[in-house]
Scaffold this motif. Structure first.
Motif, mmCIF file in Angstrom:
data_model
loop_
_atom_site.group_PDB
_atom_site.id
_atom_site.type_symbol
_atom_site.label_atom_id
_atom_site.label_comp_id
_atom_site.label_asym_id
_atom_site.label_seq_id
_atom_site.Cartn_x
_atom_site.Cartn_y
_atom_site.Cartn_z
ATOM 1 N N GLY A 158 -23.445 -8.960 -14.530
ATOM 2 C CA GLY A 158 -23.151 -10.043 -15.333
ATOM 3 C C GLY A 158 -24.281 -10.953 -15.824
ATOM 4 O O GLY A 158 -25.570 -10.411 -15.561
ATOM 5 N N PRO A 159 -24.110 -11.705 -16.686
ATOM 6 C CA PRO A 159 -25.129 -12.682 -16.988
ATOM 7 C C PRO A 159 -25.899 -13.437 -15.774
ATOM 8 O O PRO A 159 -25.212 -13.968 -14.873
ATOM 9 N N LEU A 160 -27.078 -13.142 -15.659
ATOM 10 C CA LEU A 160 -27.845 -13.751 -14.566
ATOM 11 C C LEU A 160 -27.724 -15.281 -14.438
ATOM 12 O O LEU A 160 -27.429 -15.878 -13.092
ATOM 13 N N GLN A 161 -27.547 -15.937 -15.312
ATOM 14 C CA GLN A 161 -27.289 -17.376 -15.388
ATOM 15 C C GLN A 161 -26.202 -17.934 -14.529
ATOM 16 O O GLN A 161 -25.928 -18.866 -14.195
ATOM 17 N N HIS A 162 -25.058 -17.007 -14.852
ATOM 18 C CA HIS A 162 -23.678 -17.070 -14.090
ATOM 19 C C HIS A 162 -23.594 -16.580 -12.921
ATOM 20 O O HIS A 162 -22.586 -17.002 -12.098
ATOM 21 N N LEU A 163 -24.422 -15.679 -12.377
ATOM 22 C CA LEU A 163 -24.370 -14.892 -11.180
ATOM 23 C C LEU A 163 -25.341 -15.587 -10.054
ATOM 24 O O LEU A 163 -24.955 -15.388 -9.021
ATOM 25 N N VAL A 164 -26.320 -15.882 -10.533
ATOM 26 C CA VAL A 164 -27.449 -16.278 -9.639
ATOM 27 C C VAL A 164 -27.306 -17.322 -8.556
ATOM 28 O O VAL A 164 -27.633 -17.326 -7.519
ATOM 29 N N TYR A 183 -32.795 -22.889 -3.933
ATOM 30 C CA TYR A 183 -33.615 -21.880 -4.765
ATOM 31 C C TYR A 183 -32.699 -21.129 -5.825
ATOM 32 O O TYR A 183 -33.209 -20.891 -6.735
ATOM 33 N N PHE A 184 -31.406 -20.907 -5.578
ATOM 34 C CA PHE A 184 -30.750 -20.470 -6.472
ATOM 35 C C PHE A 184 -30.148 -21.338 -7.500
ATOM 36 O O PHE A 184 -30.171 -20.644 -8.853
ATOM 37 N N LEU A 185 -30.083 -22.531 -7.501
ATOM 38 C CA LEU A 185 -30.020 -23.542 -8.364
ATOM 39 C C LEU A 185 -31.183 -23.658 -9.251
ATOM 40 O O LEU A 185 -31.001 -23.744 -10.533
ATOM 41 N N LYS A 186 -32.304 -23.557 -8.634
ATOM 42 C CA LYS A 186 -33.535 -23.719 -9.588
ATOM 43 C C LYS A 186 -33.627 -22.358 -10.152
ATOM 44 O O LYS A 186 -34.110 -22.454 -11.628
ATOM 45 N N ALA A 198 -29.005 -9.656 -18.413
ATOM 46 C CA ALA A 198 -27.810 -8.840 -17.477
ATOM 47 C C ALA A 198 -28.394 -8.606 -16.146
ATOM 48 O O ALA A 198 -29.384 -7.817 -16.285
ATOM 49 N N ALA A 199 -27.803 -8.803 -15.196
ATOM 50 C CA ALA A 199 -28.183 -8.456 -14.026
ATOM 51 C C ALA A 199 -27.200 -7.558 -13.076
ATOM 52 O O ALA A 199 -25.890 -8.021 -13.132
ATOM 53 N N THR A 200 -27.603 -6.583 -12.321
ATOM 54 C CA THR A 200 -26.505 -5.946 -11.459
ATOM 55 C C THR A 200 -27.096 -6.059 -9.963
ATOM 56 O O THR A 200 -28.279 -5.634 -9.826
ATOM 57 N N TYR A 201 -26.148 -6.784 -9.223
ATOM 58 C CA TYR A 201 -26.198 -7.102 -7.766
ATOM 59 C C TYR A 201 -25.772 -5.823 -7.077
ATOM 60 O O TYR A 201 -24.767 -5.533 -7.156
ATOM 61 N N ALA A 202 -26.654 -5.459 -6.043
ATOM 62 C CA ALA A 202 -25.710 -4.546 -4.859
ATOM 63 C C ALA A 202 -25.591 -5.508 -3.674
ATOM 64 O O ALA A 202 -26.318 -6.150 -3.228
#
Length: 376
Positions: A83-89, A12-15, A27-31
């Motif tokens: 960072g960019p969500l496409q590179h973090l997710v 599901y992360f790949l999708k 841009a997304a911020t993860y905790a």
């Protein structure tokens, strides 16, 4: 993305990555946090993130809230990643694998060293790990837990490990250890195994495994008499690794109580759980067994011969050994490895998109606290 990383990543992360690439990046911020108290051991996770950012030609802003070897409370974000969500997710699966188990193992290692601050520890976890990657992660964790124990309790901590591949985490260039049970059986006697080892490695201190024939104390004294110079110089030690299926030589429940009544009466006066009593006066390597070996070595004229204890030494057993002031110089253990694997589950939640706070219901505690000036 490498085929190897994709194969190791939840689908599901790949999708999600494919969808973000199609409809536009944000841009997304993860905790990233743990559900239980731990000791921060983030190096492998951060190295992974920085390596992936470089490989993808991007940059991640990593805010480490709890530096390596510091205590972290349950639910407290260890780090924020922006960072960019496409590179973090698609990194979450592997990222969490590299963080959670290490933090729990570091916590366990610290707890053991804090309970017995004057005892040196040897990491013997390699043969209990699920391959080389886990072995490296767990050795790193032991070194981090050791560093924490040194900070809070002035502990000696972990001084080495059994395998050369991970020795660098302890400032060593090779593994530590002398003989397994296989060598005792090959030699045919404990004394003969000691002789063979000393002949092969004359410049090394000698640690003799003494439980193979069930003659822990008598074989230890026999080895001292065979190598009195080594014993007098403190270069002869005896490793107790008695299995839980029998008592050490000369002991039973009544005699074990007698030993502790003489040597550590405080340990048996008062309420003790069944598990605690097992570590004190039960089968295997107990406080009573270690005290008896120390007493008999001293009476035989070998007070500088050292004692190495192994077999099931985790945080709880170390606590009971401390309560009994057990005469241990070194503990060989892999039992700081997480016992309940569910406790190692790290979690990463997005808490902001394009700098605007947004998190799933129930995880609001992950949001950054606002300072009086209104800044994050």
């Amino acid at each position: 993305m490498s085929d190897d990383l994709a194969a190791r990543t939840d689908s599901y992360f790949l999708k999600s990555k494919a969808i973000v690439e199609r409809f536009g990046d944000r841009a997304a911020t993860y905790a990233v946090f743990m559900r239980r108290p731990v000791v921060s051991a983030p190096r492998f996770a951060i190295d992974f993130l920085e390596g992936m950012a470089a490989a993808r030609g991007t940059r991640f802003d990593i805010e480490l809230n709890y530096p390596e070897a510091t205590w972290v409370g349950a639910g407290e974000p260890i780090l924020y990643i922006t960072g960019p969500l496409q590179h973090l997710v698609d990194l979450e699966t592997v990222l969490l694998q590299k963080l959670g188990p290490a933090c729990v193992a570091a916590y366990n290692a610290s707890a053991m060293c804090v309970e017995l601050p004057k005892v040196a520890f040897l990491a013997m976890d390699a043969r209990h790990c699920a391959g080389a990657e886990m072995a490296e992660l767990m050795a790193y964790a032991a070194s981090v837990g050791s560093a924490h124990a040194k900070q809070v309790a002035g502990a000696i901590g972990f001084v080495g490990c059994a395998a050369a591949a991970t020795a660098r985490f302890f400032g060593q260039d090779k593994g530590m250890g002398t003989m397994p049970h296989a060598l005792i059986g090959y030699a045919g006697s404990t004394v003969r195994a000691a002789e063979m080892f000393h002949e092969a490695f004359p410049d090394e201190a000698l640690t003799v495994l003494v439980d193979y024939f069930g003659h822990e104390t008598s074989d230890a004294i026999a080895c001292c008499r065979r190598f009195p110079e080594l014993a007098a110089a403190g270069r002869l030690a005896f490793r107790m690794d008695t299995p839980g299926g029998r008592y050490c030589e000369g002991l039973d429940p009544a005699k074990s109580y007698e030993v502790l009544e003489r040597q550590a009466p405080q340990s048996i006066r008062g309420y003790r759980t069944e598990a605690e009593l097992r570590y004190l006066i039960g089968t295997g390597v107990t406080a009573a067994a270690l005290w008896q070996l120390r007493q008999l070595l001293d009476e035989a004229g070998f007070p500088k011969a050292r004692i190495v204890a192994s077999s099931g030494f985790g945080p709880e057993k170390c606590r009971i050994m401390a309560a009994a002031s057990a005469p241990i110089d070194i503990i060989g253990t892999g039992s700081y490895l997480p016992e309940l694997w569910t406790e190692t589950y790290a979690t990463a939640d997005i808490i902001a998109y394009d700098g605007e706070p947004m998190v799933k219901a129930g995880r609001e505690f992950l949001l950054r606290s606002k300072r009086p000036d209104g800044e994050d």
